[in-house]
Design a protein around this motif. Sequence first.
Motif, PDB file in Angstrom:
ATOM      1  N   PRO A 150       0.814  -1.219   0.000  1.00 35.81           N
ATOM      2  CA  PRO A 150       0.000   0.000   0.000  1.00 35.81           C
ATOM      3  C   PRO A 150       0.856   1.282   0.000  1.00 35.81           C
ATOM      4  CG  PRO A 150      -0.706  -1.521   1.739  1.00 35.81           C
ATOM      5  CD  PRO A 150       0.617  -2.001   1.240  1.00 35.81           C
ATOM      6  N   VAL A 151       0.422   2.267  -0.782  1.00 34.78           N
ATOM      7  CA  VAL A 151       1.077   3.566  -0.830  1.00 34.78           C
ATOM      8  C   VAL A 151       0.008   4.645  -0.748  1.00 34.78           C
ATOM      9  CG1 VAL A 151       3.044   2.777  -2.192  1.00 34.78           C
ATOM     10  CG2 VAL A 151       1.009   3.620  -3.373  1.00 34.78           C
ATOM     11  N   GLU A 152       0.417   5.823  -0.271  1.00 36.81           N
ATOM     12  CA  GLU A 152      -0.515   6.947  -0.224  1.00 36.81           C
ATOM     13  C   GLU A 152      -0.848   7.403  -1.636  1.00 36.81           C
ATOM     14  OE1 GLU A 152       1.278   9.875   2.282  1.00 36.81           O
ATOM     15  OE2 GLU A 152       1.097   8.638   4.082  1.00 36.81           O
ATOM     16  N   LEU A 153      -2.040   7.931  -1.810  1.00 32.76           N
ATOM     17  CA  LEU A 153      -2.497   8.332  -3.129  1.00 32.76           C
ATOM     18  C   LEU A 153      -1.658   9.447  -3.734  1.00 32.76           C
ATOM     19  CD1 LEU A 153      -6.387   8.127  -2.895  1.00 32.76           C
ATOM     20  CD2 LEU A 153      -4.945   7.091  -4.656  1.00 32.76           C
ATOM     21  N   SER A 154      -0.873  10.131  -2.893  1.00 31.31           N
ATOM     22  CA  SER A 154      -0.013  11.186  -3.407  1.00 31.31           C
ATOM     23  C   SER A 154       1.258  10.636  -4.044  1.00 31.31           C
ATOM     24  CB  SER A 154       0.363  12.152  -2.272  1.00 31.31           C
ATOM     25  OG  SER A 154       1.011  11.447  -1.219  1.00 31.31           O
ATOM     26  N   ALA A 159      -1.899  11.470 -12.557  1.00 27.69           N
ATOM     27  CA  ALA A 159      -2.981  10.913 -13.380  1.00 27.69           C
ATOM     28  C   ALA A 159      -3.391   9.532 -12.870  1.00 27.69           C
ATOM     29  CB  ALA A 159      -2.538  10.828 -14.840  1.00 27.69           C
ATOM     30  N   LEU A 160      -2.409   8.738 -12.483  1.00 24.35           N
ATOM     31  CA  LEU A 160      -2.684   7.411 -11.943  1.00 24.35           C
ATOM     32  C   LEU A 160      -3.370   7.526 -10.590  1.00 24.35           C
ATOM     33  CD1 LEU A 160      -2.384   4.392 -12.408  1.00 24.35           C
ATOM     34  CD2 LEU A 160      -0.083   4.527 -11.439  1.00 24.35           C
ATOM     35  N   GLY A 161      -2.925   8.481  -9.770  1.00 23.48           N
ATOM     36  CA  GLY A 161      -3.550   8.698  -8.469  1.00 23.48           C
ATOM     37  C   GLY A 161      -5.017   9.066  -8.604  1.00 23.48           C
ATOM     38  N   TRP A 173      -8.907  -0.785 -15.293  1.00 25.91           N
ATOM     39  CA  TRP A 173      -8.980   0.334 -16.226  1.00 25.91           C
ATOM     40  C   TRP A 173      -8.413  -0.069 -17.579  1.00 25.91           C
ATOM     41  CZ3 TRP A 173     -10.714   5.432 -15.440  1.00 25.91           C
ATOM     42  CH2 TRP A 173     -11.163   5.707 -14.143  1.00 25.91           C
ATOM     43  N   PRO A 174      -9.059   0.368 -18.680  1.00 21.01           N
ATOM     44  CA  PRO A 174      -8.485   0.160 -20.014  1.00 21.01           C
ATOM     45  C   PRO A 174      -7.143   0.880 -20.115  1.00 21.01           C
ATOM     46  CG  PRO A 174     -10.783   0.893 -20.150  1.00 21.01           C
ATOM     47  CD  PRO A 174     -10.353   1.072 -18.728  1.00 21.01           C
ATOM     48  N   PRO A 175      -6.331   0.524 -21.107  1.00 20.08           N
ATOM     49  CA  PRO A 175      -5.020   1.175 -21.247  1.00 20.08           C
ATOM     50  C   PRO A 175      -5.137   2.692 -21.270  1.00 20.08           C
ATOM     51  CG  PRO A 175      -5.192  -0.664 -22.755  1.00 20.08           C
ATOM     52  CD  PRO A 175      -6.557  -0.497 -22.139  1.00 20.08           C
ATOM     53  N   THR A 176      -4.306   3.325 -20.464  1.00 25.42           N
ATOM     54  CA  THR A 176      -4.324   4.773 -20.321  1.00 25.42           C
ATOM     55  C   THR A 176      -2.909   5.300 -20.468  1.00 25.42           C
ATOM     56  OG1 THR A 176      -6.167   4.550 -18.753  1.00 25.42           O
ATOM     57  CG2 THR A 176      -5.018   6.673 -18.804  1.00 25.42           C
ATOM     58  N   ARG A 177      -2.764   6.416 -21.158  1.00 23.65           N
ATOM     59  CA  ARG A 177      -1.443   7.024 -21.326  1.00 23.65           C
ATOM     60  C   ARG A 177      -1.115   7.808 -20.054  1.00 23.65           C
ATOM     61  NH1 ARG A 177       1.644   8.116 -26.035  1.00 23.65           N
ATOM     62  NH2 ARG A 177       3.744   8.613 -25.275  1.00 23.65           N
ATOM     63  N   VAL A 178      -0.027   7.437 -19.410  1.00 23.30           N
ATOM     64  CA  VAL A 178       0.457   8.133 -18.213  1.00 23.30           C
ATOM     65  C   VAL A 178       1.933   8.441 -18.445  1.00 23.30           C
ATOM     66  CG1 VAL A 178       0.888   7.997 -15.739  1.00 23.30           C
ATOM     67  CG2 VAL A 178      -1.205   7.011 -16.674  1.00 23.30           C
TER      68      VAL A 178
END
Length: 226
Positions: A150-154, A159-161, A173-178
């Motif tokens: 687990p990691v903090e959302l920050s 974009a991933l957060g 989630w479908p493929p997303t450009r990050v």
Amino acid sequence: MPLLRRYGLLPALVKELVIDQAIAAVTLTPEQLTQAVDQFLQTNQITSPEQRQGFLAQRGLSDADLTGLAERAAKLQRHKADIWAPKVESHFLQRKASLDRVLYSLIRTHDGGLAQELYFRIQDDGQPFAELARQYSEGQEAQTGGLIGPVELSVPHPALGRMLSISQPGQLWPPTRVGEWFVVVRLEKFLPARLDEPTRQRLIDELFNTWLAEQVQLVLHEHGAD
């Protein structure tokens, strides 16, 4: 002063002077001072007379100096608790969104077509995410079957957060450009932040450090040293 400026030490000195001024009115009883010294030794992992002497010699300190350092540290903790603890609850509410933690699975690749294929293999064919992550993910998460946290959302890319913050556990989630990557991500578990004692102390330190940095900048600006 010119030497302090030349070697970049002036902000550090001003910081310590601001702290001295802030804790000047704090007093300790003899019992509290004894506890402060014990706490200082424990924090610095000093458990024997030999270690104590080595600690002092290495820093050019006397026993009186050590007692002074311990007293100052205890006064600072008291000051933080007196001034900043009452503000913790509201600060926690402001910070909670970034303190919430997530456990998630991630596959990242530079190949958008591959990312699309892997998404369908997980979503439609039911292939194990971990198996595909080990085989195809191009980051260190491949070693853990794509599992991160687990990691903090920050912590993740913003974009991933944001994606994880609005996900339900198990949501793929479908493929997303990050950034430079195409990512396939699935939230495994959402762990909401709690205002427990470690978090409370961390937020007190945050509030104090923000105030301290502002005070240092004010002093440096007044003396034309910024």
